[in-house]
Scaffold this motif. Structure first.
Motif, PDB file in Angstrom:
ATOM      1  N   GLY A 162      76.856  44.045  19.903  1.00  0.00           N
ATOM      2  CA  GLY A 162      78.266  44.155  20.264  1.00  0.00           C
ATOM      3  C   GLY A 162      78.745  43.193  21.330  1.00  0.00           C
ATOM      4  N   ARG A 163      77.883  42.233  21.681  1.00  0.00           N
ATOM      5  CA  ARG A 163      78.286  41.244  22.693  1.00  0.00           C
ATOM      6  C   ARG A 163      77.921  39.843  22.223  1.00  0.00           C
ATOM      7  NH1 ARG A 163      76.248  45.231  26.114  1.00  0.00           N
ATOM      8  NH2 ARG A 163      77.838  46.066  27.505  1.00  0.00           N
ATOM      9  N   VAL A 164      78.659  38.843  22.711  1.00  0.00           N
ATOM     10  CA  VAL A 164      78.247  37.462  22.491  1.00  0.00           C
ATOM     11  C   VAL A 164      77.220  37.132  23.564  1.00  0.00           C
ATOM     12  CG1 VAL A 164      78.962  35.058  22.583  1.00  0.00           C
ATOM     13  CG2 VAL A 164      80.396  36.740  21.441  1.00  0.00           C
ATOM     14  N   VAL A 165      76.014  36.714  23.139  1.00  0.00           N
ATOM     15  CA  VAL A 165      74.966  36.463  24.128  1.00  0.00           C
ATOM     16  C   VAL A 165      74.670  34.975  24.277  1.00  0.00           C
ATOM     17  CG1 VAL A 165      73.831  38.691  23.916  1.00  0.00           C
ATOM     18  CG2 VAL A 165      73.195  36.847  22.353  1.00  0.00           C
ATOM     19  N   LEU A 166      75.203  34.163  23.383  1.00  0.00           N
ATOM     20  CA  LEU A 166      74.888  32.739  23.423  1.00  0.00           C
ATOM     21  C   LEU A 166      76.008  31.992  22.721  1.00  0.00           C
ATOM     22  CD1 LEU A 166      72.340  31.238  24.439  1.00  0.00           C
ATOM     23  CD2 LEU A 166      71.516  31.260  22.082  1.00  0.00           C
ATOM     24  N   LYS A 183      81.731  45.313  22.507  1.00  0.00           N
ATOM     25  CA  LYS A 183      81.819  45.655  23.928  1.00  0.00           C
ATOM     26  C   LYS A 183      82.328  44.465  24.730  1.00  0.00           C
ATOM     27  CE  LYS A 183      77.818  48.441  22.822  1.00  0.00           C
ATOM     28  NZ  LYS A 183      76.360  48.395  22.716  1.00  0.00           N
ATOM     29  N   GLY A 184      83.516  43.999  24.370  1.00  0.00           N
ATOM     30  CA  GLY A 184      84.082  42.871  25.101  1.00  0.00           C
ATOM     31  C   GLY A 184      83.644  41.529  24.526  1.00  0.00           C
ATOM     32  N   VAL A 185      84.100  41.252  23.316  1.00  0.00           N
ATOM     33  CA  VAL A 185      83.725  39.994  22.663  1.00  0.00           C
ATOM     34  C   VAL A 185      84.810  38.950  22.905  1.00  0.00           C
ATOM     35  CG1 VAL A 185      83.434  38.876  20.407  1.00  0.00           C
ATOM     36  CG2 VAL A 185      82.319  41.074  20.887  1.00  0.00           C
ATOM     37  N   SER A 186      84.395  37.772  23.370  1.00  0.00           N
ATOM     38  CA  SER A 186      85.331  36.659  23.501  1.00  0.00           C
ATOM     39  C   SER A 186      84.800  35.488  22.698  1.00  0.00           C
ATOM     40  CB  SER A 186      85.467  36.236  24.968  1.00  0.00           C
ATOM     41  OG  SER A 186      86.014  37.290  25.715  1.00  0.00           O
ATOM     42  N   LEU A 187      85.643  34.930  21.867  1.00  0.00           N
ATOM     43  CA  LEU A 187      85.240  33.700  21.188  1.00  0.00           C
ATOM     44  C   LEU A 187      86.462  32.945  20.697  1.00  0.00           C
ATOM     45  CD1 LEU A 187      85.360  34.259  17.820  1.00  0.00           C
ATOM     46  CD2 LEU A 187      83.266  35.471  18.338  1.00  0.00           C
ATOM     47  N   GLY A 188      86.247  31.652  20.463  1.00  0.00           N
ATOM     48  CA  GLY A 188      87.356  30.809  20.005  1.00  0.00           C
ATOM     49  C   GLY A 188      86.968  30.071  18.740  1.00  0.00           C
ATOM     50  N   VAL A 189      87.933  29.968  17.826  1.00  0.00           N
ATOM     51  CA  VAL A 189      87.680  29.254  16.576  1.00  0.00           C
ATOM     52  C   VAL A 189      88.535  27.989  16.592  1.00  0.00           C
ATOM     53  CG1 VAL A 189      87.847  29.376  14.067  1.00  0.00           C
ATOM     54  CG2 VAL A 189      87.220  31.412  15.360  1.00  0.00           C
ATOM     55  N   GLY A 220      77.422  43.469  14.997  1.00  0.00           N
ATOM     56  CA  GLY A 220      78.875  43.616  15.148  1.00  0.00           C
ATOM     57  C   GLY A 220      79.660  42.444  14.579  1.00  0.00           C
ATOM     58  N   LYS A 221      79.019  41.628  13.755  1.00  0.00           N
ATOM     59  CA  LYS A 221      79.693  40.440  13.200  1.00  0.00           C
ATOM     60  C   LYS A 221      80.821  40.838  12.244  1.00  0.00           C
ATOM     61  CE  LYS A 221      75.889  38.977  11.289  1.00  0.00           C
ATOM     62  NZ  LYS A 221      75.007  40.116  11.577  1.00  0.00           N
ATOM     63  N   THR A 222      80.502  41.723  11.316  1.00  0.00           N
ATOM     64  CA  THR A 222      81.517  42.150  10.351  1.00  0.00           C
ATOM     65  C   THR A 222      82.674  42.848  11.062  1.00  0.00           C
ATOM     66  OG1 THR A 222      79.878  42.377   8.594  1.00  0.00           O
ATOM     67  CG2 THR A 222      81.915  43.607   8.321  1.00  0.00           C
ATOM     68  N   THR A 223      82.329  43.662  12.047  1.00  0.00           N
ATOM     69  CA  THR A 223      83.372  44.344  12.817  1.00  0.00           C
ATOM     70  C   THR A 223      84.294  43.325  13.489  1.00  0.00           C
ATOM     71  OG1 THR A 223      81.894  46.203  13.185  1.00  0.00           O
ATOM     72  CG2 THR A 223      83.759  46.001  14.678  1.00  0.00           C
ATOM     73  N   THR A 224      83.703  42.250  13.986  1.00  0.00           N
ATOM     74  CA  THR A 224      84.518  41.206  14.617  1.00  0.00           C
ATOM     75  C   THR A 224      85.510  40.624  13.603  1.00  0.00           C
ATOM     76  OG1 THR A 224      82.647  40.668  16.042  1.00  0.00           O
ATOM     77  CG2 THR A 224      84.412  39.039  15.901  1.00  0.00           C
ATOM     78  N   LEU A 225      85.030  40.324  12.407  1.00  0.00           N
ATOM     79  CA  LEU A 225      85.924  39.769  11.376  1.00  0.00           C
ATOM     80  C   LEU A 225      87.015  40.763  11.015  1.00  0.00           C
ATOM     81  CD1 LEU A 225      83.639  37.796   8.870  1.00  0.00           C
ATOM     82  CD2 LEU A 225      84.690  37.050  11.004  1.00  0.00           C
ATOM     83  N   LYS A 226      86.644  42.030  10.902  1.00  0.00           N
ATOM     84  CA  LYS A 226      87.642  43.038  10.521  1.00  0.00           C
ATOM     85  C   LYS A 226      88.670  43.254  11.624  1.00  0.00           C
ATOM     86  CE  LYS A 226      85.093  45.536   7.010  1.00  0.00           C
ATOM     87  NZ  LYS A 226      84.038  46.547   6.814  1.00  0.00           N
ATOM     88  N   ALA A 227      88.234  43.064  12.857  1.00  0.00           N
ATOM     89  CA  ALA A 227      89.190  43.169  13.963  1.00  0.00           C
ATOM     90  C   ALA A 227      90.234  42.068  13.822  1.00  0.00           C
ATOM     91  CB  ALA A 227      88.463  43.056  15.301  1.00  0.00           C
ATOM     92  N   ILE A 228      89.787  40.873  13.429  1.00  0.00           N
ATOM     93  CA  ILE A 228      90.721  39.757  13.278  1.00  0.00           C
ATOM     94  C   ILE A 228      91.667  39.999  12.102  1.00  0.00           C
ATOM     95  CG2 ILE A 228      90.932  37.285  12.821  1.00  0.00           C
ATOM     96  CD1 ILE A 228      88.096  36.970  14.054  1.00  0.00           C
TER      97      ILE A 228
END
Ligand SMILES: Nc1ncnc2c1ncn2[C@@H]1O[C@H](COP(=O)(O)OP(=O)(O)O)[C@@H](O)[C@H]1O
Ligand SMILES: [Mg+2]
Lengths: 264, 297
Positions: free
Chosen positions: A217-221, A19-25, A40-48
């Motif tokens: 589904g969100r980054v909280v920290l 639901k609107g994830v923003s992050l930087g590697v 939603g961690k695996t989903t995040t990886l699969k999105a990438i």
């Protein structure tokens, strides 16, 4: 260098999971993505990695950028060619191929066949045990060996970025430490950028420099590993996590407990 | 002729014919291995290849070599095109959808062949004579020798491809897990297409060999019926299995026909392999070499 901006992911056209994830590697670093089961961690990886589509998932909003290009519309093989490779959770070896054939398959995008041989030697350098087991069908390797194999296989693609999904799951603590040490070594020697998804936050935060925590589904920290280690909520989070690895049937109950603890 | 000579004759015949079954079964195995699709139209592929050859030979008056090349190219294109147009859309659907689609395709091809090239039986003549080669006590029709040799050659070639080449390993990786193969940068759809194209090659060879032996008409597709006992015996996804299964079916039907036909007046060839198949299914459902589900404890 790899960034997600406000990414929304929907499965099957209706199930909203990110639901609107923003992050930087960060380039050349180890970044960890923590969170309870189902966050939603695996989903995040699969999105990438572009592998969402094989599960009827779709990035419906936001963008994923690598270098200065958008990659959220590319097919998975293009993304691997650009240097991002995902290691699935659950040690998904090609069971009916031998250890070495698994590695050869991992080098599929490598056009020069001499480089394949070099790559195999490099993997055996990191994981000497795989050399001993080179001719064994991967389905018959031990859990630890399979985890080594899937990491080594991903390295065969010569990636800039490795997306590692829960490498510690179901492995004995000593083995997990061994594997994490090797990941760290690869990060230093190959300048390999790592995005590490873990439920074992304690361990992940010892090798990562930066971390994100996902919930529902969100980054909280977000913060440096040091800051996250000191965070009171994270400490709570560890406690919840000491129970992980117990019987499957208990998982949901614990998941619920953990979640509650995290929110309160 | 003595008893053992008669048996040796049936045996040698069975082995040669069996290798030719193996070749056609290989087409089926390639597709199943790579794409999980069960191709019920394998025999019709062979028939279409036969039609293309005689079409070029008779209708267009082309030389033999050109007709063979044309059949090869046509069948490769056919395999490719079919994957694109029909089978790709069925990926991820229940297996029964693919099964029904190929059964439908088989019926369409059986209608289309005679429609395009005529319903009469056409000879497919190869410049290899038909005087049997005499090797006391055996006598071997030259086409059987050629067919068996070509079959062995291609079985070896495809075996090498799967075991040793990088593309072959990638194809087996796709067979093992499509999603993980994708994660390795393998373009899965391209390998599906490659598998169908390889089936096209095998079908073209089969069409020429069987077309020569049986003549080309709609009945040529019946060789496809032999594919099922072969792959059930050998294992749906195994190349060595296709060879062994082919040999068993070839030998069983010839020996059974040789000894039983005189009493029942024929037909043994058609059902004996299926009897063996049913027994095999009960004893060893994965086939002799079929992929077993690996379960570690
Ligand atoms: N293929 C899918 N189709 C529908 N829902 C899915 C699919 N994969 C995951 N989900 C749902 O998305 C949520 C997040 O899953 P996941 O990304 O696997 O979480 P995590 O890796 O953090 O445990 C879960 O509620 C899960 O049920
Ligand atoms: Mg997960």
């Amino acid at each position: 260098m790899l960034s997600l901006n406000n990414v929304e992911v929907i499965y099957d056209g209706v199930i909203l999971v990110l639901k609107g994830v923003s992050l930087g590697v960060r380039e050349g670093g180890i970044t960890t993505l923590l969170g309870a089961n189902g966050a939603g961690k695996t989903t995040t990886l699969k999105a990438i990695s572009g592998l969402l589509r094989s599960e009827r998932g779709e990035v419906t909003k936001g963008s994923i950028e690598f270098g200065d290009a958008r990659i959220d519309r590319l097919p998975p093989h293009d993304i691997v060619k650009r240097g991002i490779v995902q290691v699935f959770e659950g040690r998904r070896v090609f069971e009916h191929l031998t250890t070495e054939e698994n590695l050869v398959a991992g080098a599929h995008i490598q056009a020069d066949r001499r480089r394949v041989g070099e790559g195999i030697e490099r993997v055996y350098g990191y994981f000497p045990r795989l050399r001993e087991r080179r001719a064994v069908q991967a389905g018959y390797l031990s859990g630890g060996e399979q985890q080594m194999l899937v990491i080594g296989r991903a390295l065969m693609a010569n990636p800039h970025v490795m997306l590692l999904d829960e490498p510690s799951l179901g492995l004995a603590p000593m083995l997990v430490e061994e594997i994490f040490a090797i990941v760290q070594q690869m990060n230093r020697q190959e300048r390999l950028t790592v995005l590490l998804v873990e439920q074992n936050a304690a361990l992940a935060l010892t090798i990562a420099e930066h971390g994100y925590v996902m919930e529902n589904g969100r980054v909280v920290l977000e913060g440096t590993a040091e800051a996250l280690r000191e965070n009171a909520d994270i400490k709570e989070f560890y406690l919840g996590l000491t129970e992980v690895g117990a019987k499957k049937s208990y998982r949901d109950v614990k998941h619920y407990k953990r979640r509650k603890r995290w929110l309160s | 002729m003595g008893d053992w000579q008669f048996f040796a004759l049936l045996l040698s015949n069975g082995i040669l014919i069996g290798l030719m079954y193996s070749l056609i079964a290989l087409g089926f195995v390639l597709v199943y291995k790579a794409t999980d699709a069960i191709n019920f139209a394998q025999g019709e592929f062979v028939m279409i290849a036969g039609f293309v050859v005689v079409g070029f030979l008779i209708s267009y008056g082309a030389p033999l070599w050109l007709s063979l090349v044309a059949a090869l190219l046509a069948m490769i294109a056919f395999g490719f095109g079919l994957e694109r147009a029909m089978l790709r859309k069925l990926i991820g659907r229940p297996i029964i959808a693919v099964v029904m689609a190929t059964i439908g395709l088989a019926a369409v091809l059986r209608g289309l062949g005679p429609l395009l090239w005529g319903a009469d039986t056409k000879p497919l003549v190869l410049p290899i004579g038909d005087e049997p080669i005499l090797l006391e006590p055996l006598f071997i029709p030259p086409i059987q020798l050629v067919g068996a040799t070509v079959s062995l050659l291609f079985l070896g070639l495809f075996g090498w491809f799967f075991l040793k080449s990088r593309k072959g390993i990638a194809m087996r990786a796709v067979a093992d897990s499509q999603q993980v193969a994708m994660a390795m940068g393998i373009n899965v759809e391209r390998y599906f297409a490659l598998a169908w194209a390889m089936t096209g090659v095998v079908s073209a060879l089969g069409g020429v060999i069987w077309g020569n032996m049986l003549g080309v008409d709609v009945h040529l597709s019946l060789v496809g019926l032999k594919v099922f006992p072969v792959v059930i015996l050998g294992g749906l996804d195994s190349i060595p299995g296709a060879i062994v299964g082919g040999l068993i079916v070839g030998v069983v039907e010839n020996v059974a026909a040789g000894y039983i036909d005189p009493f029942v007046g024929g037909g043994t060839k058609d059902f004996a392999p299926y009897v063996v198949m049913i027994i095999a299914l009960m004893v060893r459902p994965y086939g002799i070499f079929g992929k077993q589900i690996i379960e570690r404890v």
